[in-house]
Design a protein around this motif. Structure first.
Motif, mmCIF file in Angstrom:
data_model
loop_
_atom_site.group_PDB
_atom_site.id
_atom_site.type_symbol
_atom_site.label_atom_id
_atom_site.label_comp_id
_atom_site.label_asym_id
_atom_site.label_seq_id
_atom_site.Cartn_x
_atom_site.Cartn_y
_atom_site.Cartn_z
ATOM 1 N N UNK A 29 28.447 32.727 33.001
ATOM 2 C CA UNK A 29 27.661 33.881 33.429
ATOM 3 C C UNK A 29 28.046 35.051 32.540
ATOM 4 N N UNK A 30 27.055 35.815 32.070
ATOM 5 C CA UNK A 30 27.302 36.950 31.179
ATOM 6 C C UNK A 30 26.871 38.245 31.857
ATOM 7 N N UNK A 31 27.738 39.264 31.800
ATOM 8 C CA UNK A 31 27.385 40.611 32.258
ATOM 9 C C UNK A 31 27.698 41.589 31.132
ATOM 10 N N UNK A 32 27.031 42.759 31.156
ATOM 11 C CA UNK A 32 27.145 43.672 30.035
ATOM 12 C C UNK A 32 27.905 44.957 30.284
ATOM 13 N N UNK A 33 28.469 45.146 31.481
ATOM 14 C CA UNK A 33 29.260 46.355 31.722
ATOM 15 C C UNK A 33 30.353 46.079 32.753
ATOM 16 N N UNK A 34 31.289 47.026 32.838
ATOM 17 C CA UNK A 34 32.452 46.816 33.686
ATOM 18 C C UNK A 34 32.142 46.751 35.163
ATOM 19 N N UNK A 35 31.251 47.607 35.642
ATOM 20 C CA UNK A 35 30.900 47.588 37.062
ATOM 21 C C UNK A 35 30.279 46.256 37.458
ATOM 22 N N UNK A 36 29.415 45.725 36.589
ATOM 23 C CA UNK A 36 28.787 44.433 36.865
ATOM 24 C C UNK A 36 29.825 43.317 36.886
ATOM 25 N N UNK A 37 30.860 43.430 36.046
ATOM 26 C CA UNK A 37 31.921 42.422 36.023
ATOM 27 C C UNK A 37 32.683 42.412 37.350
ATOM 28 N N UNK A 38 33.042 43.605 37.832
ATOM 29 C CA UNK A 38 33.757 43.697 39.107
ATOM 30 C C UNK A 38 32.907 43.139 40.239
ATOM 31 N N UNK A 39 31.628 43.497 40.251
ATOM 32 C CA UNK A 39 30.729 43.026 41.299
ATOM 33 C C UNK A 39 30.577 41.509 41.252
ATOM 34 N N UNK A 40 30.438 40.946 40.050
ATOM 35 C CA UNK A 40 30.273 39.502 39.907
ATOM 36 C C UNK A 40 31.500 38.753 40.414
ATOM 37 N N UNK A 41 32.688 39.277 40.126
ATOM 38 C CA UNK A 41 33.923 38.629 40.592
ATOM 39 C C UNK A 41 34.022 38.719 42.107
ATOM 40 N N UNK A 42 33.654 39.848 42.673
ATOM 41 C CA UNK A 42 33.732 40.008 44.125
ATOM 42 C C UNK A 42 32.778 39.071 44.852
ATOM 43 N N UNK A 43 31.636 38.786 44.221
ATOM 44 C CA UNK A 43 30.668 37.878 44.828
ATOM 45 C C UNK A 43 31.104 36.421 44.716
ATOM 46 N N UNK A 44 31.711 36.073 43.593
ATOM 47 C CA UNK A 44 32.098 34.684 43.354
ATOM 48 C C UNK A 44 33.188 34.652 42.288
ATOM 49 N N UNK A 45 34.426 34.486 42.696
ATOM 50 C CA UNK A 45 35.551 34.534 41.754
ATOM 51 C C UNK A 45 35.456 33.355 40.782
ATOM 52 N N UNK A 46 35.387 33.630 39.474
ATOM 53 C CA UNK A 46 35.276 32.546 38.495
ATOM 54 C C UNK A 46 36.638 31.906 38.218
ATOM 55 N N UNK A 47 36.630 30.878 37.374
ATOM 56 C CA UNK A 47 37.886 30.245 36.960
ATOM 57 C C UNK A 47 38.533 31.009 35.817
ATOM 58 N N UNK A 48 37.722 31.766 35.073
ATOM 59 C CA UNK A 48 38.225 32.536 33.930
ATOM 60 C C UNK A 48 37.296 33.717 33.675
ATOM 61 N N UNK A 49 37.892 34.873 33.398
ATOM 62 C CA UNK A 49 37.137 36.051 32.991
ATOM 63 C C UNK A 49 37.490 36.375 31.547
ATOM 64 N N UNK A 50 36.480 36.361 30.663
ATOM 65 C CA UNK A 50 36.646 36.814 29.290
ATOM 66 C C UNK A 50 36.125 38.245 29.263
ATOM 67 N N UNK A 51 37.028 39.191 29.041
ATOM 68 C CA UNK A 51 36.758 40.602 29.319
ATOM 69 C C UNK A 51 36.931 41.471 28.081
ATOM 70 N N UNK A 52 35.832 42.055 27.606
ATOM 71 C CA UNK A 52 35.915 42.999 26.497
ATOM 72 C C UNK A 52 36.499 44.316 27.009
ATOM 73 N N UNK A 53 37.325 44.954 26.193
ATOM 74 C CA UNK A 53 37.932 46.219 26.612
ATOM 75 C C UNK A 53 36.922 47.360 26.573
ATOM 76 N N UNK A 54 36.140 47.437 25.494
ATOM 77 C CA UNK A 54 35.217 48.561 25.303
ATOM 78 C C UNK A 54 33.879 48.279 25.986
ATOM 79 N N UNK A 55 33.852 48.454 27.307
ATOM 80 C CA UNK A 55 32.644 48.230 28.092
ATOM 81 C C UNK A 55 32.114 49.558 28.636
ATOM 82 N N UNK A 56 30.802 49.684 28.797
ATOM 83 C CA UNK A 56 30.257 50.859 29.482
ATOM 84 C C UNK A 56 30.528 50.797 30.981
ATOM 85 N N UNK A 57 30.350 51.914 31.643
ATOM 86 C CA UNK A 57 30.534 52.040 33.094
ATOM 87 C C UNK A 57 32.017 52.052 33.448
#
Length: 227
Positions: A29-57
Motif C-alpha cells: 500500500x502506498x501513501x504520499x504524506x505523513x498524516x496518511x501514513x499514521x492513519x493507514x497504520x492505525x486502521x491496519x498495522x502492516x508488517x513493515x513501514x518504509x518511511x521517507x523522512x521528507x514527507x508533507x503534512x
C-alpha cells in the motif's frame, strides 16, 4: 509474503519500491504524506513501514514518534529513507525508534535486502517461532511472540532492539563487538553506521535498566550477569 506500507511523496520512487516489493510477493500500500501514513497504520498495522523522512503534512520523524507512542504500533518494523546523509540525521531516526535507515540514492535491491532483514528481526520466521523463551534474572525474552517481560511488566521493543537483546541474553556475560552485533542485525557491516548499535543499546537501557547491558570499552557490549 508481508504487508508493506510505503510512505513516499515522490511518485516515481514510490512506484519503484512498489514494483520491487510486489515482485518479491508482498502486498503493498502506498501513501504520499505523513498524516496518511499514521492513519493507514492505525486502521491496519502492516508488517513493515518504509518511511521517507521528507514527507508533507508530517515528516517521517514525527510519524515515527507518533507510531512508537501508540501501543498497537510500538513494535512496528520501520525502515526510514532520507536524502540527508549526515550521521546525526541517521542517529536521530534510530533514536526515535526506526529499525534501519537508508540514504538516497539507494539501490532497490539493497532496499529490499534491508527490508527482508528488518522483517526477519521482527520475529516472524519459523526459526524464531521454534525457540523457547529465555529467562535471565528479572528478564524474559520470548522469540516466538517477540515479547519481553521485565520484573513482571511487558516492555515493547522495536525489532532491532529485540534482536540485540535476544543475542546478548543468549550468552550472558559474553562480550559482543559492534561488528558482531551489526552482522546479527543486518547480515553485514557494509553501509551501516556502527553507532546504530550504540543507539539501540541506549534505548534498551532506557526501557529496562541502565545496568542491564554492560559496556566493555574498546570491545563492545555484554548482558550484565548478576553477582
Amino acid at each position: 509474503m508481508a504487508r508493506i506500507l510505503v510512505a513516499e511523496d515522490d511518485p516515481k520512487q514510490a512506484e519503484l519500491i512498489r514494483r520491487y516489493a510486489v515482485a518479491e510477493g508482498h502486498v503493498v500500500t502506498v501513501v504520499g504524506d505523513g498524516s496518511a501514513a499514521v492513519q493507514a497504520v492505525r486502521l491496519n498495522v502492516p508488517d513493515l513501514l518504509i518511511l521517507d523522512v521528507m514527507l508533507p503534512s508530517l515528516d517521517g520523524h514525527d510519524v515515527c514518534r507518533l507510531l512508537r507512542a501508540a501501543p498497537e504500533s510500538a513494535a512496528l518494523p520501520i525502515l526510514m529513507l532520507t536524502a540527508r546523509a549526515s550521521e546525526d540525521d541517521l542517529l536521530r531516526g534510530l533514536d526515535l525508534g526506526a529499525d534501519d535507515y537508508l540514504t538516497k540514492p539507494y539501490s532497490p535491491r539493497e532496499l529490499m535486502a534491508r527490508g527482508r532483514a528488518v522483517l526477519r528481526r521482527s520475529g516472524a520466521t519459523n526459526i524464531e517461532a521454534a525457540r523457547p523463551p529465555v529467562a535471565v534474572g528479572d528478564l524474559i525474552v520470548s522469540p516466538a511472540s517477540h515479547e519481553t517481560t521485565f520484573r513482571g511488566v511487558s516492555v515493547d521493543c522495536t525489532p532491532g532492539e529485540f534482536a540485540l537483546l535476544d543475542l546478548l541474553v543468549s550468552e550472558p556475560g559474553r562480550v559482543f563487538s559492534r561488528d558482531q552485533l551489526l552482522r546479527h542485525l543486518h547480515g553485514t557491516e557494509d553501509f551501516v553506521s556502527r553507532r546504530t548499535v550504540d543507539v539501540h543499546i541506549a534505548n534498551l537501557r532506557k526501557k529496562f535498566d541502565p545496568a542491564l547491558v554492560r559496556t566493555v570499552y574498546g570491545v563492545g557490549y555484554a548482558f550484565a550477569v548478576a553477582t
